[in-house]
Motif scaffolding. Sequence first.
Motif, mmCIF file in Angstrom:
data_model
loop_
_atom_site.group_PDB
_atom_site.id
_atom_site.type_symbol
_atom_site.label_atom_id
_atom_site.label_comp_id
_atom_site.label_asym_id
_atom_site.label_seq_id
_atom_site.Cartn_x
_atom_site.Cartn_y
_atom_site.Cartn_z
ATOM 1 N N THR A 1 1.490 -0.324 -13.429
ATOM 2 C CA THR A 1 2.763 -0.029 -12.770
ATOM 3 C C THR A 1 2.548 0.423 -11.334
ATOM 4 N N ILE A 2 1.518 1.221 -11.113
ATOM 5 C CA ILE A 2 1.223 1.675 -9.753
ATOM 6 C C ILE A 2 0.807 0.492 -8.880
ATOM 7 N N ALA A 3 -0.060 -0.369 -9.409
ATOM 8 C CA ALA A 3 -0.567 -1.493 -8.618
ATOM 9 C C ALA A 3 0.485 -2.580 -8.384
ATOM 10 N N PHE A 4 1.324 -2.803 -9.385
ATOM 11 C CA PHE A 4 2.314 -3.894 -9.291
ATOM 12 C C PHE A 4 3.739 -3.352 -9.386
ATOM 13 N N TRP A 5 3.995 -2.263 -8.704
ATOM 14 C CA TRP A 5 5.283 -1.576 -8.740
ATOM 15 C C TRP A 5 6.446 -2.481 -8.370
ATOM 16 N N TRP A 6 6.209 -3.478 -7.606
ATOM 17 C CA TRP A 6 7.246 -4.345 -7.076
ATOM 18 C C TRP A 6 7.641 -5.473 -8.029
ATOM 19 N N TRP B 1 -4.344 5.343 -24.522
ATOM 20 C CA TRP B 1 -5.162 4.556 -23.596
ATOM 21 C C TRP B 1 -4.352 3.375 -23.055
ATOM 22 N N VAL B 2 -3.521 2.807 -23.890
ATOM 23 C CA VAL B 2 -2.637 1.729 -23.438
ATOM 24 C C VAL B 2 -1.670 2.279 -22.392
ATOM 25 N N ARG B 3 -1.167 3.491 -22.619
ATOM 26 C CA ARG B 3 -0.249 4.112 -21.675
ATOM 27 C C ARG B 3 -0.933 4.322 -20.313
ATOM 28 N N LEU B 4 -2.207 4.708 -20.333
ATOM 29 C CA LEU B 4 -2.958 4.893 -19.094
ATOM 30 C C LEU B 4 -3.089 3.566 -18.338
ATOM 31 N N LEU B 5 -3.421 2.502 -19.062
ATOM 32 C CA LEU B 5 -3.508 1.175 -18.449
ATOM 33 C C LEU B 5 -2.140 0.734 -17.912
ATOM 34 N N GLU B 6 -1.116 1.039 -18.668
ATOM 35 C CA GLU B 6 0.252 0.705 -18.271
ATOM 36 C C GLU B 6 0.630 1.398 -16.957
ATOM 37 N N PHE B 7 0.268 2.668 -16.825
ATOM 38 C CA PHE B 7 0.564 3.390 -15.585
ATOM 39 C C PHE B 7 -0.211 2.808 -14.413
ATOM 40 N N ALA B 8 -1.468 2.444 -14.643
ATOM 41 C CA ALA B 8 -2.266 1.837 -13.573
ATOM 42 C C ALA B 8 -1.637 0.518 -13.126
ATOM 43 N N LEU C 1 1.584 8.968 -6.253
ATOM 44 C CA LEU C 1 1.946 10.373 -6.022
ATOM 45 C C LEU C 1 3.092 10.813 -6.926
ATOM 46 N N THR C 2 4.042 9.916 -7.149
ATOM 47 C CA THR C 2 5.168 10.239 -8.035
ATOM 48 C C THR C 2 4.678 10.476 -9.454
ATOM 49 N N PHE C 3 3.840 9.576 -9.973
ATOM 50 C CA PHE C 3 3.313 9.736 -11.329
ATOM 51 C C PHE C 3 2.462 10.989 -11.452
ATOM 52 N N LEU C 4 1.596 11.238 -10.479
ATOM 53 C CA LEU C 4 0.750 12.431 -10.528
ATOM 54 C C LEU C 4 1.578 13.709 -10.445
ATOM 55 N N SER C 5 2.606 13.699 -9.625
ATOM 56 C CA SER C 5 3.484 14.861 -9.506
ATOM 57 C C SER C 5 4.202 15.133 -10.825
ATOM 58 N N ARG C 6 4.751 14.090 -11.439
ATOM 59 C CA ARG C 6 5.438 14.253 -12.724
ATOM 60 C C ARG C 6 4.476 14.728 -13.814
ATOM 61 N N LEU C 7 3.283 14.160 -13.811
ATOM 62 C CA LEU C 7 2.273 14.543 -14.782
ATOM 63 C C LEU C 7 1.897 16.019 -14.628
ATOM 64 N N GLY C 8 1.648 16.432 -13.403
ATOM 65 C CA GLY C 8 1.298 17.828 -13.149
ATOM 66 C C GLY C 8 2.421 18.779 -13.504
ATOM 67 N N ARG C 9 3.637 18.419 -13.139
ATOM 68 C CA ARG C 9 4.797 19.275 -13.424
ATOM 69 C C ARG C 9 5.000 19.412 -14.929
ATOM 70 N N GLY D 1 0.819 -1.214 0.000
ATOM 71 C CA GLY D 1 0.000 0.000 0.000
ATOM 72 C C GLY D 1 0.849 1.259 0.000
ATOM 73 N N ALA D 2 1.925 1.244 0.765
ATOM 74 C CA ALA D 2 2.823 2.400 0.793
ATOM 75 C C ALA D 2 3.482 2.590 -0.574
ATOM 76 N N GLY D 3 3.850 1.480 -1.208
ATOM 77 C CA GLY D 3 4.443 1.559 -2.546
ATOM 78 C C GLY D 3 3.461 2.090 -3.566
ATOM 79 N N VAL D 4 2.192 1.633 -3.487
ATOM 80 C CA VAL D 4 1.155 2.123 -4.401
ATOM 81 C C VAL D 4 0.966 3.619 -4.212
ATOM 82 N N LEU D 5 0.888 4.053 -2.970
ATOM 83 C CA LEU D 5 0.711 5.479 -2.679
ATOM 84 C C LEU D 5 1.902 6.286 -3.197
ATOM 85 N N LEU D 6 3.102 5.811 -2.939
ATOM 86 C CA LEU D 6 4.303 6.519 -3.394
ATOM 87 C C LEU D 6 4.373 6.579 -4.923
ATOM 88 N N MET D 7 4.109 5.447 -5.588
ATOM 89 C CA MET D 7 4.147 5.429 -7.055
ATOM 90 C C MET D 7 3.059 6.332 -7.628
#
Length: 183
Positions: A114-119, A105-112, A11-19, A3-9
């Motif tokens: 990656t966030i869920a299975f970051w490990w 759309w594939v990229r969006l699924l890919e990010f999801a 937040l990292t993706f959202l931060s990069r996206l926003g920036r 859960g901590a990894g999912v949250l960190l990933m």
Amino acid sequence: IWGAGVLLMGLTFLSRLGRFGRQVRRVSQTDFELSAQIDELREQLGQRTAPRAYLVEGVVSPMLWGVGPWARILFPRELYRQLRPEARATLLLHELSHYYRGDSWVRLLEFAATIAFWWHPAVWWARREIEAAEEDCCDQWVMERTASSPRCYAEALLDTIDFLCEQRQPAPALASGLGHPYE
């Protein structure tokens, strides 16, 4: 830990996206000639819609950024000036192919995933392989639909690589890096 990894990933993706989004809005602008070329290509392809296109300052690769109706083609202004119109058209076709194939759309699924299975190393490997396959498919798509020669497209790709490699950019404020990798 998961859960901590999912949250960190996430937040990292959202931060990069926003920036990146803020940076794009700050350094991009529409261009009549670029928009006209996109519309011409859209008509040649028999499509009803196309993403908006913007010229951006700085050294970035031409890209499709965003999803669905919010997708945008970003093209570096200096590279746009350097290329002949037919070479530009092949690169724009490449970006349009990403749009019409639904790669964002594939990229969006890919990010999801990656966030869920970051490990899991297979996720990182799959991302790299998917992106390589997308690029191969888009190259083939361009070759099937362009009036230009394969050489024109290849030269446009090489000119883009030269543009990306030869432009030195200073590190952003407060950034740490390897120093000057070009020296």
